[in-house]
Design a protein around this motif. Structure first.
Motif, PDB file in Angstrom:
ATOM      1  N   LEU A   1       0.838  -1.198   0.000  1.00  0.00           N
ATOM      2  CA  LEU A   1       0.000   0.000   0.000  1.00  0.00           C
ATOM      3  C   LEU A   1       0.875   1.252   0.000  1.00  0.00           C
ATOM      4  O   LEU A   1       0.623   2.202  -0.759  1.00  0.00           O
ATOM      5  CB  LEU A   1      -0.914  -0.005   1.223  1.00  0.00           C
TER       6      LEU A   1
ATOM      7  N   THR B   1       2.428   1.701  -3.406  1.00  0.00           N
ATOM      8  CA  THR B   1       1.434   2.140  -4.389  1.00  0.00           C
ATOM      9  C   THR B   1       1.147   3.627  -4.246  1.00  0.00           C
ATOM     10  O   THR B   1       1.079   4.365  -5.242  1.00  0.00           O
ATOM     11  CB  THR B   1       0.127   1.345  -4.227  1.00  0.00           C
ATOM     12  N   LEU B   2       0.984   4.086  -3.006  1.00  0.00           N
ATOM     13  CA  LEU B   2       0.702   5.502  -2.772  1.00  0.00           C
ATOM     14  C   LEU B   2       1.888   6.372  -3.169  1.00  0.00           C
ATOM     15  O   LEU B   2       1.709   7.451  -3.750  1.00  0.00           O
ATOM     16  CB  LEU B   2       0.352   5.723  -1.297  1.00  0.00           C
TER      17      LEU B   2
ATOM     18  N   LEU C   1       1.804   6.529  -6.911  1.00  0.00           N
ATOM     19  CA  LEU C   1       0.682   7.302  -7.432  1.00  0.00           C
ATOM     20  C   LEU C   1       0.881   8.803  -7.234  1.00  0.00           C
ATOM     21  O   LEU C   1       0.536   9.611  -8.098  1.00  0.00           O
ATOM     22  CB  LEU C   1      -0.608   6.843  -6.742  1.00  0.00           C
ATOM     23  N   PHE C   2       1.452   9.172  -6.094  1.00  0.00           N
ATOM     24  CA  PHE C   2       1.617  10.591  -5.772  1.00  0.00           C
ATOM     25  C   PHE C   2       3.085  11.027  -5.820  1.00  0.00           C
ATOM     26  O   PHE C   2       3.451  12.034  -5.221  1.00  0.00           O
ATOM     27  CB  PHE C   2       1.030  10.877  -4.388  1.00  0.00           C
TER      28      PHE C   2
ATOM     29  N   ALA D   1      -1.403   1.493 -10.555  1.00  0.00           N
ATOM     30  CA  ALA D   1      -2.073   1.753  -9.280  1.00  0.00           C
ATOM     31  C   ALA D   1      -3.146   0.709  -9.017  1.00  0.00           C
ATOM     32  O   ALA D   1      -3.307   0.235  -7.886  1.00  0.00           O
ATOM     33  CB  ALA D   1      -2.685   3.154  -9.286  1.00  0.00           C
TER      34      ALA D   1
ATOM     35  N   PHE E   1      -3.095  -1.591  -5.699  1.00  0.00           N
ATOM     36  CA  PHE E   1      -4.183  -1.660  -4.718  1.00  0.00           C
ATOM     37  C   PHE E   1      -4.797  -3.058  -4.679  1.00  0.00           C
ATOM     38  O   PHE E   1      -5.171  -3.558  -3.609  1.00  0.00           O
ATOM     39  CB  PHE E   1      -5.256  -0.616  -5.049  1.00  0.00           C
TER      40      PHE E   1
END
Length: 251
Positions: free
Chosen positions: A110, A113-114, A117-118, A235, A239
């Protein structure tokens, strides 16, 4: 290793090579594929690190001009810190039980992934807070390297954000340093994993070859596929894998 398992591992590694060339996120494919093939979690993580290792070497060679232009003394110091952090992370993984690592994996996936993504926002925020390298920057490099030695997901984006905090602005130089330090980190971690007997060599050899092929295939794809689509797919995989591993560990 059955024919079906070999096919799944080969396809996952090929896809990881493509993703790492285009946008990053290859770990989201290689690690779950190894778990599916019956490799214990700790060994799967070590084998996954070995599988994508050739890509870091290729990336470092691709940015050799940027690396050669950097201050040799500073680069050597950064490499030493990275080696120390990567080794510490690898040793931490080696003393983790499969049960403990299985419970930690959903959080790591997680987080990775975050970060993926950001990542661009993170790098932009870091640029606005730039404080130079210094002692804090050195400790930051050690911490990021420790994470990378333990679990590789999102490492490149974290390094780029760290370099932005140092005040670096040239993206080519940042990418060159990222690839060079990622190679150094991976070299020490996979060496430690190999000496500890954690790497599943038949699977690793197959996946290394497939990831190199995927890396070559990813170059033309990077020119034609929209980056937003790729980021969305990665992403989604990240997730999805987080949910799957969370259900396995805590369900």
């Amino acid at each position: 290793m059955t024919l079906t398992e070999a096919l799944i591992l080969g396809l996952a590694a090929f896809g990881a090579g493509v993703l790492n060339t285009v946008a990053g996120g290859g770990t989201f494919l290689t690690f779950p594929a190894l778990i599916h093939a019956g490799i214990p979690p700790v060994a799967a993580n070590a084998t996954s690190a070995m599988a994508v290792f050739p890509g870091y070497l290729a990336g470092a060679l691709g940015f050799r001009a940027e690396l050669q232009a950097m201050d040799r003394g500073r680069l050597a110091r950064q490499a030493v810190v990275t080696l120390a952090g990567g080794l510490a992370g690898a040793l931490l993984l080696m003393v983790s039980s499969n049960e403990l690592f299985s419970k930690i994996v959903p959080g790591l996936l997680l987080f990775a992934t975050l970060v993926f993504l950001f990542g661009e926002r993170l790098r932009g925020l870091a640029s606005g807070l730039a404080t130079g390298e210094g002692l804090a920057g050195t400790l930051g490099l050690f911490a990021v390297s420790l994470y990378g030695g333990y679990f590789n997901g999102g490492l490149g984006i974290m390094l780029l954000a760290l370099f932005a905090l140092w005040g670096m602005r040239d993206l080519h130089a940042m990418n060159g340093l990222k690839n060079g330090l990622s190679f150094v980190l991976s070299a020490i971690s996979v060496a430690a994993f190999a000496l500890a007997g954690l790497i599943a060599w038949p699977q690793a050899a197959l996946m290394m070859a497939a990831s190199v092929a995927g890396g070559y295939a990813g170059a033309p794809l990077a020119r034609v596929l929209p980056r937003s689509v790729l980021r969305g797919l990665i992403a989604l995989v990240g997730f999805g894998m987080t949910a799957v591993f969370a259900l396995r560990a805590w369900g």
